[in-house]
Write an enzyme that holds these catalytic residues in place. Structure first.
Site, PDB file in Angstrom:
ATOM      1  N   LYS A  22      45.965  20.235   1.082  1.00  0.00           N
ATOM      2  CA  LYS A  22      46.763  20.023  -0.139  1.00  0.00           C
ATOM      3  C   LYS A  22      46.471  21.126  -1.165  1.00  0.00           C
ATOM      4  O   LYS A  22      47.395  21.708  -1.732  1.00  0.00           O
ATOM      5  CB  LYS A  22      46.411  18.661  -0.749  1.00  0.00           C
ATOM      6  N   ASN A  23      45.185  21.400  -1.359  1.00  0.00           N
ATOM      7  CA  ASN A  23      44.815  22.340  -2.421  1.00  0.00           C
ATOM      8  C   ASN A  23      45.085  23.798  -2.074  1.00  0.00           C
ATOM      9  O   ASN A  23      44.883  24.685  -2.905  1.00  0.00           O
ATOM     10  CB  ASN A  23      43.348  22.157  -2.822  1.00  0.00           C
ATOM     11  N   ARG A  93      48.515  17.569 -12.181  1.00  0.00           N
ATOM     12  CA  ARG A  93      47.946  18.649 -12.989  1.00  0.00           C
ATOM     13  C   ARG A  93      48.128  20.022 -12.344  1.00  0.00           C
ATOM     14  O   ARG A  93      48.219  21.028 -13.032  1.00  0.00           O
ATOM     15  CB  ARG A  93      46.456  18.410 -13.190  1.00  0.00           C
ATOM     16  N   CYS A 117      42.922  13.342 -17.283  1.00  0.00           N
ATOM     17  CA  CYS A 117      43.210  12.456 -16.166  1.00  0.00           C
ATOM     18  C   CYS A 117      42.023  11.537 -16.020  1.00  0.00           C
ATOM     19  O   CYS A 117      41.044  11.655 -16.746  1.00  0.00           O
ATOM     20  CB  CYS A 117      43.483  13.243 -14.895  1.00  0.00           C
ATOM     21  N   ARG A 122      39.539  17.785 -18.399  1.00  0.00           N
ATOM     22  CA  ARG A 122      40.156  18.858 -17.615  1.00  0.00           C
ATOM     23  C   ARG A 122      41.089  19.765 -18.417  1.00  0.00           C
ATOM     24  O   ARG A 122      42.299  19.784 -18.210  1.00  0.00           O
ATOM     25  CB  ARG A 122      40.886  18.279 -16.405  1.00  0.00           C
ATOM     26  N   PRO A 123      40.522  20.545 -19.321  1.00  0.00           N
ATOM     27  CA  PRO A 123      41.354  21.476 -20.098  1.00  0.00           C
ATOM     28  C   PRO A 123      41.848  22.654 -19.245  1.00  0.00           C
ATOM     29  O   PRO A 123      41.381  22.840 -18.122  1.00  0.00           O
ATOM     30  CB  PRO A 123      40.392  21.974 -21.181  1.00  0.00           C
ATOM     31  N   VAL A 124      42.807  23.425 -19.797  1.00  0.00           N
ATOM     32  CA  VAL A 124      43.274  24.630 -19.098  1.00  0.00           C
ATOM     33  C   VAL A 124      43.016  25.876 -19.954  1.00  0.00           C
ATOM     34  O   VAL A 124      43.651  26.902 -19.784  1.00  0.00           O
ATOM     35  CB  VAL A 124      44.783  24.544 -18.722  1.00  0.00           C
ATOM     36  N   ASP A 125      42.052  25.744 -20.889  1.00  0.00           N
ATOM     37  CA  ASP A 125      41.765  26.852 -21.806  1.00  0.00           C
ATOM     38  C   ASP A 125      41.400  28.142 -21.073  1.00  0.00           C
ATOM     39  O   ASP A 125      41.764  29.238 -21.516  1.00  0.00           O
ATOM     40  CB  ASP A 125      40.641  26.451 -22.774  1.00  0.00           C
ATOM     41  N   ASP A 315      35.103  16.755  -4.496  1.00  0.00           N
ATOM     42  CA  ASP A 315      36.166  15.957  -3.882  1.00  0.00           C
ATOM     43  C   ASP A 315      35.670  15.110  -2.704  1.00  0.00           C
ATOM     44  O   ASP A 315      36.449  14.346  -2.130  1.00  0.00           O
ATOM     45  CB  ASP A 315      37.325  16.859  -3.428  1.00  0.00           C
ATOM     46  N   ILE A 337      30.643  18.627 -11.844  1.00  0.00           N
ATOM     47  CA  ILE A 337      31.937  19.288 -12.102  1.00  0.00           C
ATOM     48  C   ILE A 337      32.778  18.497 -13.109  1.00  0.00           C
ATOM     49  O   ILE A 337      33.334  19.063 -14.045  1.00  0.00           O
ATOM     50  CB  ILE A 337      32.756  19.475 -10.800  1.00  0.00           C
ATOM     51  N   ARG A 407      48.838  10.720  -2.629  1.00  0.00           N
ATOM     52  CA  ARG A 407      48.962  12.066  -3.205  1.00  0.00           C
ATOM     53  C   ARG A 407      48.260  13.086  -2.324  1.00  0.00           C
ATOM     54  O   ARG A 407      48.654  14.252  -2.301  1.00  0.00           O
ATOM     55  CB  ARG A 407      48.333  12.107  -4.599  1.00  0.00           C
TER      56      ARG A 407
END
Ligand code: UD1
Length: 428
Positions: A22-23, A93, A117, A122-125, A315, A337, A407
């Site tokens: 998936k990833n 995300r 979530c 879980r920022p995207v900075d 994961d 993490i 998912r």
């Protein structure tokens, strides 16, 4: 809403084939935005997240075809929109992965801010910081990231290569920069790049498309930008096997004291996890593209700490925690993490597990006799942990909100049944 009804305990035995990851599939789909030529992918897993990404790209004008199972052909020659709307980003995300490709090819993008979530903020900075360093102008307004590169006359503006040093290892952040850098002017060096096999797979796809990338899979990736990329040409790009799915079925084999072989699996991508299984007393054999776990004797408690690849994957932490409920002794699992990734602990306790969360660690005492009960899945990997526990719990376990599981796991109920489990998908 779908639920799984599991009757236990069972001992699993047999063979299951892992899907494409998936990833790795999600960034590969997003990478199709980088070119006006068709990109053909094989081993694309049949998952809700993949359908969401295809839907997102479809809304931008990308044509998405599935000519055969596992194969997907994406054609982004007629992109009509560079926007990723809230409704889709909210459910996944990884939608943020379109940001780098859109900016690189079209000089603009409007992507909804993903937000938090269940497992953390879980920022995207770091994605934004890196793209800004490459010359993008970024404003966050009304929940949307507005990004553009200044135009040069009438021409689309181009990003500029530079050295990006990530203070924290970020998987999708590294992929976004990789995509952006592929079409940027000059050379980009990504330091403290994520070393996950899925990043290396994205780089392989880009290389197939004519990008100049070296060092993917290591902590330093160098990308020499090119003016345009091609498609995949005559032969498709094959998505790397899903190491997390493989690890989950191996954990299912181990927790049930069973004998499970996962084919289409790369042991080298799973070394830390396989080592933890061995330390717990399970037999692990890796031979040409398959990994077999056999756990006939009692398992022992093992401590683990999650870390970026090649460390123990976050994961697989939830699944390993489920396994440790059946091991002799006390194990300590440290999550480094994500800040809130022990939601499964409370649900496992409802089945009878002896687990205590102390800040970033979970302390598990085993073996516990688990008794079936209704439990609720909170996120993708937590759902998998509940299913594993259900396999060894006495009586009926009903795992609710299985849409989280769908998912990331294709037909998990069918696959577990093929290994001898009693799992039914029900409405509940
Ligand atoms: C990816 C995986 C996910 C996996 C995770 C960690 C995909 C689609 N998802 O998620 O399954 O659990 O890697 O292996 O590949 N961070 C920031 N700022 C940023 C970006 C990240 O602070 O801009 C932090 C995160 O909050 C987290 C850490 O960095 O604490 C690592 O996250 P990251 O590697 O970015 O995770 P994802 O790429 O979202």
């Amino acid at each position: 809403m779908d639920a799984f009804l599991i009757k236990g305990p069972v001992r699993l035995a047999g063979t299951v084939r892992a899907s494409g990851a998936k990833n790795a599939a999600l960034p590969a789909l997003a990478a199709s935005l980088l070119t006006d030529a068709p990109v053909t992918l094989d081993e694309v897993p049949d998952l809700a997240d993949v359908r969401t990404m295809a839907h997102l790209l479809g809304g931008m004008g990308v044509s998405v075809e599935r000519p055969a199972p596992g194969r997907m052909v994406l054609d982004a020659s007629r992109v009509t929109s560079t926007e990723a709307p809230y409704d889709l980003v909210r459910t996944m995300r990884a939608s943020i992965l379109v940001l780098g490709p859109l900016l690189a090819r079209f000089g603009e993008a409007r992507v909804s801010l993903p937000g938090g979530c269940a497992i953390g903020v879980r920022p995207v900075d770091l994605h934004l910081m890196a793209l800004e360093a490459m010359g993008a102008r970024i404003a966050v307004e009304k929940g949307y990231i507005h990004a553009h590169v200044s135009r040069v006359g009438r021409a689309t503006g181009r990003l500029t290569g530079t050295t990006i040093r990530f203070p924290t290892s970020t998987v999708t952040g590294t992929e976004n920069v990789l995509f952006a850098a592929a079409l940027a002017r000059g050379t980009t060096v990504i330091e403290n790049a994520a070393r996950e096999p899925e990043v290396a797979d994205s780089a392989l796809l880009l290389t197939r498309m004519g990008a100049r990338v070296t060092g993917a899979g290591t902590g330093t990736i160098t990308v020499e930008g090119v003016e345009r990329l091609s498609g995949t040409g005559a032969s498709p790009h094959e998505i790397v096997p899903d190491r997390i799915e493989a690890g989950t079925y191996l954990a299912a084999g181990a927790i049930t004291g069973g004998d499970v072989t996962v084919t289409h699996a790369r042991a080298r991508d799973l070394e830390t996890f396989l080592d933890a299984l061995r330390r717990a007393g399970a037999g692990v054999e890796a031979t040409g593209g398959a990994v077999r776990v056999s756990a006939s004797r009692e398992l022992e408690a093992v401590d683990i700490e999650t870390a970026p690849h090649p460390g123990f994957p976050t994961d697989l932490q939830a699944q390993f925690l489920a396994l440790m409920t059946q091991a002799q002794g006390t194990s300590r699992l440290v999550e480094t993490i994500f800040e809130n990734r022990f939601l499964h602990a409370v649900e496992l306790a409802r089945l009878g597990a002896d687990v205590r969360v102390e800040g970033r660690a979970a302390v598990v005492r085993g073996p516990a006799r688990l008794e079936g009960a209704p439990v609720t899945a909170s996120d993708l990997r937590a759902s998998a942990a509940l299913v594993l526990a259900g396999l060894v719990a006495w009586g009926e376990t009903r795992v609710r909100r299985i849409y989280h599981l769908d998912r990331g796991y294709a037909a998990m109920d069918e696959r577990l049944r093929a290994l001898g489990a009693s799992v039914e998908r029900i409405d509940g």
